[in-house]
Design a protein around this motif. Structure first.
Motif, PDB file in Angstrom:
ATOM      1  N   VAL A 227      -1.895 -41.882  24.454  1.00  0.00           N
ATOM      2  CA  VAL A 227      -3.217 -41.491  23.973  1.00  0.00           C
ATOM      3  C   VAL A 227      -3.573 -40.094  24.461  1.00  0.00           C
ATOM      4  O   VAL A 227      -4.041 -39.240  23.683  1.00  0.00           O
ATOM      5  CB  VAL A 227      -4.273 -42.518  24.425  1.00  0.00           C
ATOM      6  CG1 VAL A 227      -5.676 -42.026  24.064  1.00  0.00           C
ATOM      7  CG2 VAL A 227      -4.003 -43.876  23.783  1.00  0.00           C
ATOM      8  N   ALA A 228      -3.346 -39.819  25.748  1.00  0.00           N
ATOM      9  CA  ALA A 228      -3.691 -38.511  26.290  1.00  0.00           C
ATOM     10  C   ALA A 228      -2.880 -37.403  25.624  1.00  0.00           C
ATOM     11  O   ALA A 228      -3.426 -36.362  25.235  1.00  0.00           O
ATOM     12  CB  ALA A 228      -3.458 -38.501  27.802  1.00  0.00           C
ATOM     13  N   PHE A 229      -1.587 -37.619  25.457  1.00  0.00           N
ATOM     14  CA  PHE A 229      -0.726 -36.587  24.892  1.00  0.00           C
ATOM     15  C   PHE A 229      -1.041 -36.335  23.422  1.00  0.00           C
ATOM     16  O   PHE A 229      -1.119 -35.183  22.983  1.00  0.00           O
ATOM     17  CB  PHE A 229       0.738 -36.996  25.052  1.00  0.00           C
ATOM     18  CG  PHE A 229       1.705 -35.953  24.570  1.00  0.00           C
ATOM     19  CD1 PHE A 229       2.032 -34.871  25.367  1.00  0.00           C
ATOM     20  CD2 PHE A 229       2.295 -36.049  23.313  1.00  0.00           C
ATOM     21  CE1 PHE A 229       2.924 -33.901  24.921  1.00  0.00           C
ATOM     22  CE2 PHE A 229       3.179 -35.094  22.859  1.00  0.00           C
ATOM     23  CZ  PHE A 229       3.497 -34.010  23.669  1.00  0.00           C
ATOM     24  N   ASN A 230      -1.240 -37.392  22.657  1.00  0.00           N
ATOM     25  CA  ASN A 230      -1.460 -37.212  21.222  1.00  0.00           C
ATOM     26  C   ASN A 230      -2.857 -36.671  20.914  1.00  0.00           C
ATOM     27  O   ASN A 230      -3.017 -35.910  19.958  1.00  0.00           O
ATOM     28  CB  ASN A 230      -1.213 -38.528  20.493  1.00  0.00           C
ATOM     29  CG  ASN A 230       0.260 -38.823  20.311  1.00  0.00           C
ATOM     30  OD1 ASN A 230       0.917 -38.252  19.462  1.00  0.00           O
ATOM     31  ND2 ASN A 230       0.801 -39.703  21.148  1.00  0.00           N
ATOM     32  N   LEU A 231      -3.846 -37.054  21.684  1.00  0.00           N
ATOM     33  CA  LEU A 231      -5.171 -36.455  21.502  1.00  0.00           C
ATOM     34  C   LEU A 231      -5.154 -34.992  21.932  1.00  0.00           C
ATOM     35  O   LEU A 231      -5.695 -34.116  21.256  1.00  0.00           O
ATOM     36  CB  LEU A 231      -6.217 -37.216  22.297  1.00  0.00           C
ATOM     37  CG  LEU A 231      -6.714 -38.539  21.717  1.00  0.00           C
ATOM     38  CD1 LEU A 231      -7.672 -39.225  22.681  1.00  0.00           C
ATOM     39  CD2 LEU A 231      -7.402 -38.321  20.372  1.00  0.00           C
ATOM     40  N   GLY A 232      -4.521 -34.722  23.069  1.00  0.00           N
ATOM     41  CA  GLY A 232      -4.510 -33.361  23.590  1.00  0.00           C
ATOM     42  C   GLY A 232      -3.619 -32.437  22.792  1.00  0.00           C
ATOM     43  O   GLY A 232      -4.069 -31.429  22.230  1.00  0.00           O
ATOM     44  N   MET A 233      -2.339 -32.786  22.710  1.00  0.00           N
ATOM     45  CA  MET A 233      -1.362 -31.922  22.032  1.00  0.00           C
ATOM     46  C   MET A 233      -1.519 -31.991  20.517  1.00  0.00           C
ATOM     47  O   MET A 233      -1.467 -30.968  19.826  1.00  0.00           O
ATOM     48  CB  MET A 233       0.048 -32.367  22.422  1.00  0.00           C
ATOM     49  CG  MET A 233       1.142 -31.448  21.949  1.00  0.00           C
ATOM     50  SD  MET A 233       1.249 -30.007  22.984  1.00  0.00           S
ATOM     51  CE  MET A 233       2.762 -29.263  22.388  1.00  0.00           C
ATOM     52  N   GLY A 234      -1.722 -33.203  19.996  1.00  0.00           N
ATOM     53  CA  GLY A 234      -1.746 -33.370  18.555  1.00  0.00           C
ATOM     54  C   GLY A 234      -3.029 -32.890  17.905  1.00  0.00           C
ATOM     55  O   GLY A 234      -2.998 -32.167  16.903  1.00  0.00           O
ATOM     56  N   VAL A 235      -4.179 -33.273  18.477  1.00  0.00           N
ATOM     57  CA  VAL A 235      -5.457 -32.927  17.854  1.00  0.00           C
ATOM     58  C   VAL A 235      -5.952 -31.563  18.319  1.00  0.00           C
ATOM     59  O   VAL A 235      -6.132 -30.637  17.515  1.00  0.00           O
ATOM     60  CB  VAL A 235      -6.509 -34.015  18.131  1.00  0.00           C
ATOM     61  CG1 VAL A 235      -7.857 -33.603  17.564  1.00  0.00           C
ATOM     62  CG2 VAL A 235      -6.066 -35.349  17.538  1.00  0.00           C
ATOM     63  N   PHE A 236      -6.164 -31.396  19.632  1.00  0.00           N
ATOM     64  CA  PHE A 236      -6.668 -30.113  20.132  1.00  0.00           C
ATOM     65  C   PHE A 236      -5.653 -28.998  19.910  1.00  0.00           C
ATOM     66  O   PHE A 236      -6.011 -27.892  19.497  1.00  0.00           O
ATOM     67  CB  PHE A 236      -7.009 -30.229  21.622  1.00  0.00           C
ATOM     68  CG  PHE A 236      -8.227 -31.064  21.895  1.00  0.00           C
ATOM     69  CD1 PHE A 236      -9.493 -30.522  21.800  1.00  0.00           C
ATOM     70  CD2 PHE A 236      -8.105 -32.401  22.229  1.00  0.00           C
ATOM     71  CE1 PHE A 236     -10.624 -31.293  22.033  1.00  0.00           C
ATOM     72  CE2 PHE A 236      -9.216 -33.191  22.474  1.00  0.00           C
ATOM     73  CZ  PHE A 236     -10.483 -32.630  22.373  1.00  0.00           C
ATOM     74  N   GLY A 237      -4.378 -29.291  20.171  1.00  0.00           N
ATOM     75  CA  GLY A 237      -3.359 -28.284  19.908  1.00  0.00           C
ATOM     76  C   GLY A 237      -3.220 -27.980  18.429  1.00  0.00           C
ATOM     77  O   GLY A 237      -3.094 -26.822  18.028  1.00  0.00           O
TER      78      GLY A 237
END
Length: 459
Positions: A402-412
């Motif tokens: 969840v942390a990686f996909n929200l951070g890298m996927g959405v914000f990135g």
């Protein structure tokens, strides 16, 4: 020995011989029962590597062929098809990836990393095959874009679980003192897959004329990707969960890993989310947005900028395992990553200013790529192990996914749009550099609160 003793000895020997013969009769039956052996290190690495190759091959391929595919499925004269395209592709990119992270993270914590990896790669490979066989809008009407969107939604769901599942599996099953090196193969796979996708798209674009390409040739790379996906499914067919997870699974309580990640381990999850978002912003600016910025500022032709970007990506891939070894053997992993990101934040604005002042000279563009890509190879190589080490085993995959996909996927993923908006609002052509420097500062602050566990056993 007298005669009686000899007779007794022969009788006992015959009885023993008969027992041996009985055992020999039963032995072939027992031998047919094969005992499954755990996969070796090379098998585990290949399983983690090839799944990410498949995932990012399809991601890059769809992105580069989107202009060719769009008229086939979304004709502009049909407003309904256009509406489906707008909302469907949006949902695939921004809704399904975090949702997939939550679903696969929970499943992996409850039922094992190996099962999760098998399901996620199947959900990527089979839709890729279906995409290559889809009927066009001219053949089935509005059903064509509906089917395309459904396929992209399914793939978006699998993307949310693939990278974090494979990285977690690799790090958890790594030999002692090699968690960083083993985990780096997840990112080596993702970057290799991106390059293969770009190469496949470029190949069919240059071999076939535009009419043939839009008629049927665009399907060839997707069908090739399906074959790659089938190879990944076969590679992962006999994977087993790590011994550590088996021990944990036998003793675990009936808790919800996803709930635990956002309650009991909320601090770890938020730190991982903030770090992933900051690191994702830096990655997207350097690896994705830079060619567009160079073309938009009339500093370099887009084709030339893409060529340099791709060539530097090829050169930087071997640096990922080397950077991971440094985190395993020489410097504490958190410190090593923090130093690299701090350096990236310090050089961002001067390098952007040099490219502007030189009018986009070849030397300035190459130096920018070389410096930023080398610095980013450190979190790319050592990052998977750092994320895995941040979480306890009970909710590790849920929190990481969840942390990686929200951070890298959405914000990135929103970085190109945000960087362009900042330039428009401020009038500064170097606004992306300032944005990247701020992101680096946030990442370093986050790392300051992350305990370094690179030399400790996984919790």
């Amino acid at each position: 020995m007298n005669l009686e003793d000899a007779r007794r000895y022969c009788l006992e020997w015959r009885q023993d011989l008969s027992r041996v013969e009985e055992e020999k009769v039963e032995f072939p039956t027992m031998a047919r029962k094969k005992v499954a052996r755990p996969p070796g290190l090379r098998h585990r690495i290949m399983a983690g590597f090839i799944g990410n190759v498949v995932e990012w091959y399809d991601f890059a391929l769809y992105g580069y062929l989107a202009g060719v595919i769009a008229p086939v499925f979304f004709p502009t004269e049909d407003p309904t098809a256009g509406l489906i395209a707008t909302y469907g592709i949006f949902a695939a990119g921004f809704l399904m990836r975090p949702l997939g992270a939550a679903v696969f993270g929970w499943f992996g914590d409850r039922y094992g990393r190996a099962r999760t990896m098998q399901i996620s790669v199947s959900m990527m490979a089979l839709p890729t095959l279906f995409l290559g066989l889809l009927p066009t809008y001219a053949q089935v009407g509005v059903l064509a874009p509906v089917l395309l969107v459904l396929i992209r939604l399914l793939q978006g769901l699998s993307v949310g679980g693939e990278f974090s599942s494979s990285a977690t599996y690799l790090v958890e099953t790594a030999p002692k003192g090699k968690r960083g090196l083993t985990g780096s193969w997840a990112n080596i796979g993702s970057m290799t897959g991106s390059l293969l996708g770009v190469g496949a798209a470029a190949l069919v674009t240059n071999i076939f004329d535009s009419e043939t390409l839009s008629d049927w040739a665009w399907r060839l790379p997707f069908l090739g990707g399906a074959l790659l996906g089938m190879a990944a499914i076969l590679t992962r067919r006999n994977l087993h969960s790590s011994e550590r997870f088996e021990q944990h699974d036998n003793a675990r309580e009936e808790t919800s890993p996803l709930f635990q990640a956002f309650t009991q381990n909320l601090k770890d999850t938020l730190l991982a989310l903030a770090f992933a978002a900051s690191y994702g912003i830096c990655f997207y600016i350097c690896f994705v947005y830079l060619p567009e910025w160079l073309a938009g500022q009339d500093l370099m032709e887009r084709g030339m900028a893409l060529m340099i970007n791709t060539a530097m990506t090829v050169l930087v891939i071997p640096l990922l395992p080397l950077a991971a070894i440094v985190g395993d053997k020489l410097l504490a992993r958190r410190t090593w990553i923090g130093l690299a990101i701090l350096g990236l934040g310090l050089v961002a604005w001067p390098l952007y200013a040099w490219m502007l002042a030189s009018g986009g000279s070849l030397a300035s563009v190459i130096v920018f790529h070389a410096v930023t890509f080398v610095l980013l190879s450190v979190p790319l190589g050592s990052g998977p192990a750092l994320f895995v080490e941040m979480f306890p085993e009970s909710d590790r995959l849920s929190g990481y996914s969840v942390a990686f996909n929200l951070g890298m996927g959405v914000f990135g993923g929103l970085t190109p749009m945000i960087a362009t908006s900042l330039m428009a609002m401020t009038g500064l052509a170097t606004a992306p550099a300032i944005y990247m420097a701020v992101a680096c500062a946030v990442a370093v602050v986050c790392l300051a609160f992350v305990p370094d566990r690179s030399r400790s056993p996984l919790s």
